[in-house]
Motif scaffolding. Sequence first.
Motif, PDB file in Angstrom:
ATOM      1  N   HIS A 220       0.841  -1.200   0.000  1.00 12.29           N
ATOM      2  CA  HIS A 220       0.000   0.000   0.000  1.00 12.29           C
ATOM      3  C   HIS A 220       0.878   1.252   0.000  1.00 12.29           C
ATOM      4  N   ARG A 221       1.882   1.272   0.894  1.00 12.57           N
ATOM      5  CA  ARG A 221       2.772   2.438   0.978  1.00 12.57           C
ATOM      6  C   ARG A 221       3.541   2.662  -0.321  1.00 12.57           C
ATOM      7  N   ALA A 222       3.844   1.567  -1.036  1.00  8.15           N
ATOM      8  CA  ALA A 222       4.603   1.679  -2.283  1.00  8.15           C
ATOM      9  C   ALA A 222       3.701   1.995  -3.474  1.00  8.15           C
ATOM     10  N   GLY A 223       2.390   2.120  -3.247  1.00 11.69           N
ATOM     11  CA  GLY A 223       1.478   2.436  -4.322  1.00 11.69           C
ATOM     12  C   GLY A 223       1.128   1.257  -5.214  1.00 11.69           C
ATOM     13  N   HIS A 224       1.268   0.034  -4.690  1.00  8.68           N
ATOM     14  CA  HIS A 224       0.975  -1.167  -5.470  1.00  8.68           C
ATOM     15  C   HIS A 224      -0.469  -1.625  -5.323  1.00  8.68           C
TER      16      HIS A 224
ATOM     17  N   ASP B 248      -4.562  -0.526  -3.306  1.00  9.50           N
ATOM     18  CA  ASP B 248      -5.234   0.009  -2.125  1.00  9.50           C
ATOM     19  C   ASP B 248      -5.578  -1.157  -1.216  1.00  9.50           C
ATOM     20  N   GLU B 249      -4.725  -1.431  -0.230  1.00 15.61           N
ATOM     21  CA  GLU B 249      -4.945  -2.547   0.686  1.00 15.61           C
ATOM     22  C   GLU B 249      -5.461  -2.031   2.017  1.00 15.61           C
ATOM     23  N   PRO B 250      -6.255  -2.829   2.703  1.00 17.47           N
ATOM     24  CA  PRO B 250      -6.722  -2.408   4.024  1.00 17.47           C
ATOM     25  C   PRO B 250      -5.557  -2.351   5.006  1.00 17.47           C
ATOM     26  N   GLY B 251      -5.720  -1.551   6.037  1.00 13.98           N
ATOM     27  CA  GLY B 251      -4.695  -1.445   7.068  1.00 13.98           C
ATOM     28  C   GLY B 251      -4.553  -2.744   7.845  1.00 13.98           C
ATOM     29  N   ILE B 252      -3.430  -2.891   8.514  1.00 11.12           N
ATOM     30  CA  ILE B 252      -3.143  -4.064   9.341  1.00 11.12           C
ATOM     31  C   ILE B 252      -2.759  -3.597  10.735  1.00 11.12           C
TER      32      ILE B 252
ATOM     33  N   ARG C 123      -2.808  -9.589   7.632  1.00  8.41           N
ATOM     34  CA  ARG C 123      -4.140  -9.466   7.017  1.00  8.41           C
ATOM     35  C   ARG C 123      -5.011 -10.680   7.286  1.00  8.41           C
ATOM     36  N   SER C 124      -4.400 -11.882   7.256  1.00 10.80           N
ATOM     37  CA  SER C 124      -5.220 -13.098   7.244  1.00 10.80           C
ATOM     38  C   SER C 124      -5.002 -14.049   8.426  1.00 10.80           C
ATOM     39  N   GLY C 125      -3.922 -13.854   9.177  1.00 13.38           N
ATOM     40  CA  GLY C 125      -3.612 -14.782  10.262  1.00 13.38           C
ATOM     41  C   GLY C 125      -2.914 -16.043   9.790  1.00 13.38           C
TER      42      GLY C 125
END
Length: 147
Positions: free
Chosen positions: A75-79, A81-85, A130-132
């Motif tokens: 997300h930070r690299a602009g790859h 839009d991922e949800p936060g963790i 994200r998923s455990g």
Amino acid sequence: MLLVLGVVWTAPNTVLGLLAGAVGLAFGAHARLRPRDCALVFQCWPWGPGGALTLGNVILHTGTSLDSGCLTYAHRAGHGDEPGIVLADHERAHVYQYMVLGPLFLPLYLLCGGVSVRNRFERAADRYARSGRGWWPWSRGDGSGRR
């Protein structure tokens, strides 16, 4: 039994973390044992750009709570839009990685790109947060689109 073996195997890395944490204590850091994360966390660690660094079973964290939210490397690299963790989940994945790889962790981590979105260790830690599941850096489906 495996937990104990992992702690012993990564002890050289943990010693580095304990030394860094001890120095941080003199400058205002606070130590807190987090059994769920299999780690001793030094909170309010006074150096670094922010976030956390794991060394064996030690986490050096510049903030006040490891349970804070953060963005994934992708997300930070602009790859995308991922949800936060949750930062604690991401760092716990690194603790697990250390406990399996022991003294091999740091050289392998650096060979894989260091602190970077390209690093399979970081992608795996984000996946786990994200998923455990999927903390192992060579798990299939690392989310990078590459095999």
